[in-house]
Design an enzyme around this catalytic site. Structure first.
Site, mmCIF file in Angstrom:
data_model
loop_
_atom_site.group_PDB
_atom_site.id
_atom_site.type_symbol
_atom_site.label_atom_id
_atom_site.label_comp_id
_atom_site.label_asym_id
_atom_site.label_seq_id
_atom_site.Cartn_x
_atom_site.Cartn_y
_atom_site.Cartn_z
ATOM 1 N N GLU A 46 0.799 -1.227 0.000
ATOM 2 C CA GLU A 46 0.000 0.000 0.000
ATOM 3 C C GLU A 46 0.833 1.280 0.000
ATOM 4 O O GLU A 46 0.301 2.366 -0.178
ATOM 5 C CB GLU A 46 -1.013 -0.004 1.152
ATOM 6 C CG GLU A 46 -0.440 -0.004 2.550
ATOM 7 C CD GLU A 46 -0.273 -1.401 3.129
ATOM 8 O OE1 GLU A 46 -0.112 -2.365 2.346
ATOM 9 O OE2 GLU A 46 -0.282 -1.526 4.371
ATOM 10 N N ASN A 47 2.140 1.158 0.189
ATOM 11 C CA ASN A 47 2.967 2.354 0.060
ATOM 12 C C ASN A 47 3.180 2.734 -1.407
ATOM 13 O O ASN A 47 3.801 3.757 -1.696
ATOM 14 C CB ASN A 47 4.314 2.188 0.783
ATOM 15 C CG ASN A 47 5.051 0.939 0.367
ATOM 16 O OD1 ASN A 47 4.474 -0.120 0.200
ATOM 17 N ND2 ASN A 47 6.356 1.064 0.186
#
Lengths: 221, 239
Positions: A46-47
């Site tokens: 998710e980064n």
């Protein structure tokens, strides 16, 4: 085989070719090691990355290439990078086939608590609340009981929630539990256990599926 | 048009005490190291920071925290910073934790002229407490408001004097969104190139969002969690 390994190997069997999956930090990351041959799964971090590969060699290590656990990773061919706003648009927008994450508590309503212990732990929810609100299927991967032997699968969560009625399935070293509007349905039990033994270690009421079967796991790598 | 400043100190000279400051980065990846160091030298205080994390003890925003510059912080995960946890538990720092995707979208909305929007995230949790909710179709959503800052400090890989920016790998993270959501956006880059050298099709942040740009003097880029091949199968950090 450790309990955690059994959980990882069982969940690996759920992957289908072409899936886009977000693996939470800790136990869920182990699942990537047990995917069957011929199944291509794109892991999302998710980064801001799709197509996360395994850990780098010492020479490949790159501080600009990390996963959501801040660990260095590698790229698989066909990977892509994007900003946080786009990463969560794809999560919130229902594009992830599966989100697999750990938990401190899960309850009969599919509520999940995994981010804080009031007065004791100030860390933050990170992307967990977005993932459970947005993924098509949310699987909790956790050890059945706490280190002290307390049940993590409760009638009602006592810790602050990460999401309300968001969990679809719970997988522990002992069993597979499917969350339904009627309650928690026990569908699989691990070798050496039966439904009564699992219920004895579980606070929540389990509904034993008429098709209860043995929990089989993926082969080791 | 030339937005280049020669030093990080010059770049942050206009940042006043009490400002709201966005800082790009995820963990220690893609953080504006040189601008943070300059801000610490400047000793501004009472800052209201917005950043996904809070660095670690001894690096990144951890240095700002240790210098007593931060009055309040909005972020999604601060688990790597033990000093912060202690300050919050003692009630000495005003910390607001919000979901990472909501944080990203609130920043994006702030830069895009959208004052508020509905998300499913956090419904039925402390995050939704006191917020307006609305049923749309068969699902209930939470109203979230845009975030805007006085200053955004961001980090890109390459840029030109017009402020066009490209990023490298996962060091992109919150940087492009934050670049759009502040009155004054200051970008530090590893390499400054001539206008036209960046492929216009590849530019992620168009120069309109960037007010100042500088080449970072040095980059330490510490790795928070060393994880190389021998470590396969072991589990990593926290959530």
């Amino acid at each position: 085989m450790t309990g955690k390994e059994r959980i990882a190997r069982r969940i690996a069997r759920e992957f289908r070719d072409g899936f886009y999956v977000n693996l939470g930090i800790g136990l869920p990351t182990m699942i990537a090691g047990y995917i069957a041959a011929g199944i291509d799964v794109m892991f999302q971090s998710e980064n801001g990355m799709l197509g996360v590969g395994g850990p780098p060699s010492a020479e490949q290590e790159d501080p600009d290439l990390i996963n959501a656990g801040k660990q260095t990773v590698t790229e698989i061919p066909g990977c892509s990078f994007f900003g946080s706003e786009e990463s969560f648009a794809m999560i919130r927008g229902g594009h992830m086939d599966m989100s697999i994450l750990g938990a401190m508590q899960v309850d009969e309503h599919g509520n999940l608590a995994n981010w804080t212990i009031p007065g004791k732990m100030v860390k933050g929810m990170g992307g967990a609340m977005d993932l459970v609100a947005g993924a098509r299927r949310v699987i909790v991967a956790m050890e059945h009981q706490t280190k002290e032997g307390a049940s993590r699968i409760l009638k009602q969560c006592t810790l602050p929630l990460t999401g309300q009625s968001v969990v679809h399935d719970i997988v522990t070293e002992l069993c597979w539990i499917h969350v339904t509007p009627e309650g928690l349905v026990l569908t699989e039990v691990a070798e050496g256990f039966d439904a009564a033994a699992v219920q004895a270690r579980t606070e929540a009421k389990l509904i034993v599926s008429p098709e209860l079967r043995a929990m089989t796991v993926a082969a080791g790598s | 048009m030339n937005k280049v400043v020669q030093s990080a100190d010059e770049a942050v000279a206009a940042v006043a005490s009490g400002s709201t400051v966005m800082l790009g980065g995820f963990g220690l990846c893609g953080i504006p190291e040189n601008l943070i160091a300059a801000l610490v030298r400047r000793r501004v205080t009472g800052l209201h920071t917005i950043s996904n994390n809070m660095g670690v003890d001894g690096f990144g925003m951890g240095l700002m925290l240790e210098a007593g510059m931060i009055a309040s912080h909005i972020g999604s995960y601060v688990g790597e910073n033990r000093r912060l946890e202690t300050l919050v538990l003692k009630g000495e720092l005003d910390l607001t934790l919000i979901p990472q995707g909501t944080l990203a979208e609130r920043i994006r909305a702030g830069g895009a002229g959208i004052p508020a929007f509905y998300v499913p995230t956090g419904l039925g949790t402390v995050v939704a407490e006191g917020k307006e909710t609305r049923k749309i179709g068969d699902r209930t959503y939470v109203l979230e408001h845009a975030l805007h800052a006085d200053v955004a400090l961001i980090k890109a890989w390459k840029g030109d004097r017009l402020g066009n920016l490209v990023y490298r790998k996962t060091a992109r993270n919150f940087n492009p969104a934050m670049a759009t959501a502040a009155d004054l956006t200051i970008a530090e880059v590893e390499e400054l190139v001539e206008p036209g050298e960046l492929d216009p099709d590849q530019i992620v942040t168009p120069g309109i969002y960037v007010n100042r740009i500088l080449v970072g003097a040095t980059y330490q880029k510490p790795i928070e969690s060393k994880f190389i091949q021998a470590a396969i199968g072991q589990s990593g950090g926290a959530a």
